[in-house]
Design a protein around this motif. Structure first.
Motif, PDB file in Angstrom:
ATOM      1  N   ASP A  27       0.822  -1.211   0.000  1.00  0.00           N
ATOM      2  CA  ASP A  27       0.000   0.000   0.000  1.00  0.00           C
ATOM      3  C   ASP A  27       0.861   1.268   0.000  1.00  0.00           C
ATOM      4  N   GLY A  28       2.178   1.093  -0.049  1.00  0.00           N
ATOM      5  CA  GLY A  28       3.071   2.250  -0.089  1.00  0.00           C
ATOM      6  C   GLY A  28       3.089   3.046   1.195  1.00  0.00           C
ATOM      7  N   LEU A  29       2.906   2.380   2.333  1.00  0.00           N
ATOM      8  CA  LEU A  29       2.803   3.073   3.616  1.00  0.00           C
ATOM      9  C   LEU A  29       4.114   3.200   4.356  1.00  0.00           C
ATOM     10  N   LEU A  30       5.160   2.616   3.815  1.00  0.00           N
ATOM     11  CA  LEU A  30       6.476   2.706   4.447  1.00  0.00           C
ATOM     12  C   LEU A  30       7.386   3.538   3.554  1.00  0.00           C
ATOM     13  N   ASP A  31       7.919   4.593   4.099  1.00  0.00           N
ATOM     14  CA  ASP A  31       8.705   5.538   3.312  1.00  0.00           C
ATOM     15  C   ASP A  31       9.943   4.943   2.674  1.00  0.00           C
ATOM     16  N   PHE A  32      10.534   3.960   3.324  1.00  0.00           N
ATOM     17  CA  PHE A  32      11.810   3.445   2.844  1.00  0.00           C
ATOM     18  C   PHE A  32      11.734   2.003   2.360  1.00  0.00           C
ATOM     19  N   GLN A 127      -2.814   6.422   8.623  1.00  0.00           N
ATOM     20  CA  GLN A 127      -2.201   7.298   7.620  1.00  0.00           C
ATOM     21  C   GLN A 127      -3.276   7.857   6.698  1.00  0.00           C
ATOM     22  N   ARG A 128      -3.000   9.007   6.122  1.00  0.00           N
ATOM     23  CA  ARG A 128      -3.960   9.682   5.241  1.00  0.00           C
ATOM     24  C   ARG A 128      -4.413   8.798   4.085  1.00  0.00           C
ATOM     25  N   THR A 129      -3.514   7.971   3.590  1.00  0.00           N
ATOM     26  CA  THR A 129      -3.816   7.170   2.398  1.00  0.00           C
ATOM     27  C   THR A 129      -4.593   5.891   2.702  1.00  0.00           C
ATOM     28  N   MET A 130      -4.833   5.577   3.951  1.00  0.00           N
ATOM     29  CA  MET A 130      -5.548   4.348   4.324  1.00  0.00           C
ATOM     30  C   MET A 130      -7.061   4.564   4.219  1.00  0.00           C
ATOM     31  N   ARG A 131      -7.517   4.928   3.046  1.00  0.00           N
ATOM     32  CA  ARG A 131      -8.915   5.330   2.873  1.00  0.00           C
ATOM     33  C   ARG A 131      -9.916   4.205   3.134  1.00  0.00           C
ATOM     34  N   SER A 132      -9.592   2.983   2.778  1.00  0.00           N
ATOM     35  CA  SER A 132     -10.544   1.897   3.045  1.00  0.00           C
ATOM     36  C   SER A 132     -10.686   1.681   4.554  1.00  0.00           C
ATOM     37  N   ALA A 133      -9.600   1.849   5.301  1.00  0.00           N
ATOM     38  CA  ALA A 133      -9.691   1.748   6.762  1.00  0.00           C
ATOM     39  C   ALA A 133     -10.527   2.904   7.313  1.00  0.00           C
ATOM     40  N   HIS A 134     -10.359   4.103   6.757  1.00  0.00           N
ATOM     41  CA  HIS A 134     -11.146   5.257   7.213  1.00  0.00           C
ATOM     42  C   HIS A 134     -12.644   4.985   7.039  1.00  0.00           C
ATOM     43  N   ARG A 135     -12.998   4.344   5.936  1.00  0.00           N
ATOM     44  CA  ARG A 135     -14.416   4.021   5.698  1.00  0.00           C
ATOM     45  C   ARG A 135     -14.946   3.058   6.767  1.00  0.00           C
ATOM     46  N   LEU A 156      10.822  14.044   9.983  1.00  0.00           N
ATOM     47  CA  LEU A 156      10.190  14.026   8.659  1.00  0.00           C
ATOM     48  C   LEU A 156       8.855  14.763   8.763  1.00  0.00           C
ATOM     49  N   ASP A 157       8.777  15.921   8.198  1.00  0.00           N
ATOM     50  CA  ASP A 157       7.600  16.767   8.339  1.00  0.00           C
ATOM     51  C   ASP A 157       6.338  16.205   7.700  1.00  0.00           C
ATOM     52  N   ASP A 158       6.467  15.374   6.679  1.00  0.00           N
ATOM     53  CA  ASP A 158       5.293  14.958   5.908  1.00  0.00           C
ATOM     54  C   ASP A 158       4.585  13.716   6.436  1.00  0.00           C
ATOM     55  N   ILE A 159       4.938  13.246   7.622  1.00  0.00           N
ATOM     56  CA  ILE A 159       4.290  12.055   8.162  1.00  0.00           C
ATOM     57  C   ILE A 159       3.460  12.454   9.385  1.00  0.00           C
ATOM     58  N   THR A 160       2.228  12.800   9.137  1.00  0.00           N
ATOM     59  CA  THR A 160       1.309  13.093  10.221  1.00  0.00           C
ATOM     60  C   THR A 160       0.246  12.019  10.227  1.00  0.00           C
ATOM     61  N   LEU A 161       0.103  11.348  11.353  1.00  0.00           N
ATOM     62  CA  LEU A 161      -0.913  10.317  11.485  1.00  0.00           C
ATOM     63  C   LEU A 161      -2.224  10.953  11.920  1.00  0.00           C
ATOM     64  N   LEU A 162      -3.300  10.552  11.270  1.00  0.00           N
ATOM     65  CA  LEU A 162      -4.629  11.009  11.631  1.00  0.00           C
ATOM     66  C   LEU A 162      -5.138  10.149  12.779  1.00  0.00           C
ATOM     67  N   THR A 163      -5.935  10.727  13.644  1.00  0.00           N
ATOM     68  CA  THR A 163      -6.447   9.972  14.780  1.00  0.00           C
ATOM     69  C   THR A 163      -7.966   9.941  14.772  1.00  0.00           C
ATOM     70  N   TYR A 164      -8.481   8.855  15.311  1.00  0.00           N
ATOM     71  CA  TYR A 164      -9.921   8.627  15.440  1.00  0.00           C
ATOM     72  C   TYR A 164     -10.198   8.124  16.850  1.00  0.00           C
ATOM     73  N   GLU A 165     -11.444   8.330  17.297  1.00  0.00           N
ATOM     74  CA  GLU A 165     -11.871   7.779  18.578  1.00  0.00           C
ATOM     75  C   GLU A 165     -13.317   7.332  18.483  1.00  0.00           C
ATOM     76  N   LEU A 166     -13.649   6.396  19.344  1.00  0.00           N
ATOM     77  CA  LEU A 166     -15.021   5.939  19.496  1.00  0.00           C
ATOM     78  C   LEU A 166     -15.321   5.959  20.980  1.00  0.00           C
ATOM     79  N   THR A 167     -16.302   6.753  21.379  1.00  0.00           N
ATOM     80  CA  THR A 167     -16.710   6.764  22.774  1.00  0.00           C
ATOM     81  C   THR A 167     -17.611   5.562  22.998  1.00  0.00           C
ATOM     82  N   LEU A 168     -17.324   4.821  24.046  1.00  0.00           N
ATOM     83  CA  LEU A 168     -18.040   3.561  24.313  1.00  0.00           C
ATOM     84  C   LEU A 168     -19.277   3.799  25.160  1.00  0.00           C
TER      85      LEU A 168
END
Length: 168
Positions: A27-32, A127-135, A156-168
């Motif tokens: 999925d191209g999620l590892l920079d190196f 990661q921003r590109t994990m769109r199927s997981a976001h769905r 590395l400035d361009d690696i920002t992880l998006l966060t989600y939460e679910l209140t139980l």
């Protein structure tokens, strides 16, 4: 096909580690690529199983995915605060995608968190590109928490992880 979720057996650690590594690589999620330091962590299922709960998804008796569930206060937590559990390293084999495997793994983590006294929320980074997981997260009622977004590699400035939460 019926998806079954259960704790990983030690004999499956190698298979799950490779599924996880290949999912991130393809999925191209590892920079190196293969030289990425995080790749070793993705393959090291034994290490995370010693500090968290590793679940596998099976179909027809074959491991087709997995996730690491970090209970509240667990040492593998990246962003969890007191009273929060965390989902990490969700991965589904390419040939099993689109069959509900990822959603079943996330649901299993949510069920574990709900069954834990004092656990009020479950969180994750993606990661921003994990769109199927976001769905999947959106479907299950998770909400974005931009104020908790973070960079695991500050140099590395361009690696920002998006966060989600679910209140139980």
């Amino acid at each position: 096909m019926d998806v079954r979720i259960r704790p990983a057996h030690t004999t499956e650690f190698g298979t799950l580690g490779e599924i996880t590594a290949q999912a991130y690589l393809q999925d191209g999620l590892l920079d190196f690529g293969e030289s990425d330091e995080y790749l070793h962590e993705l393959r090291n299922v034994a290490k995370r199983a010693s500090a968290a709960e590793v679940l596998v998804a099976t179909q027809d008796g074959h491991v087709v995915g997995g996730v690491t569930y970090v209970p509240q206060g667990g040492p593998m937590a990246d962003i969890a605060r007191p009273g929060e559990a965390e989902i990490r390293m969700l991965a589904v084999a390419p040939e099993a995608r689109g069959r509900g495997v990822g959603e079943a793994l996330v649901r299993a983590c949510v069920e574990r968190a709900r069954a834990t006294d004092g656990c009020t929320r479950i969180v994750l980074s993606t990661q921003r590109t994990m769109r199927s997981a976001h769905r999947i997260y959106d479907r299950l009622g998770f909400t974005r928490t931009p104020g908790r977004d973070w960079n695991p590699l500050p140099h590395l400035d361009d690696i920002t992880l998006l966060t989600y939460e679910l209140t139980l």
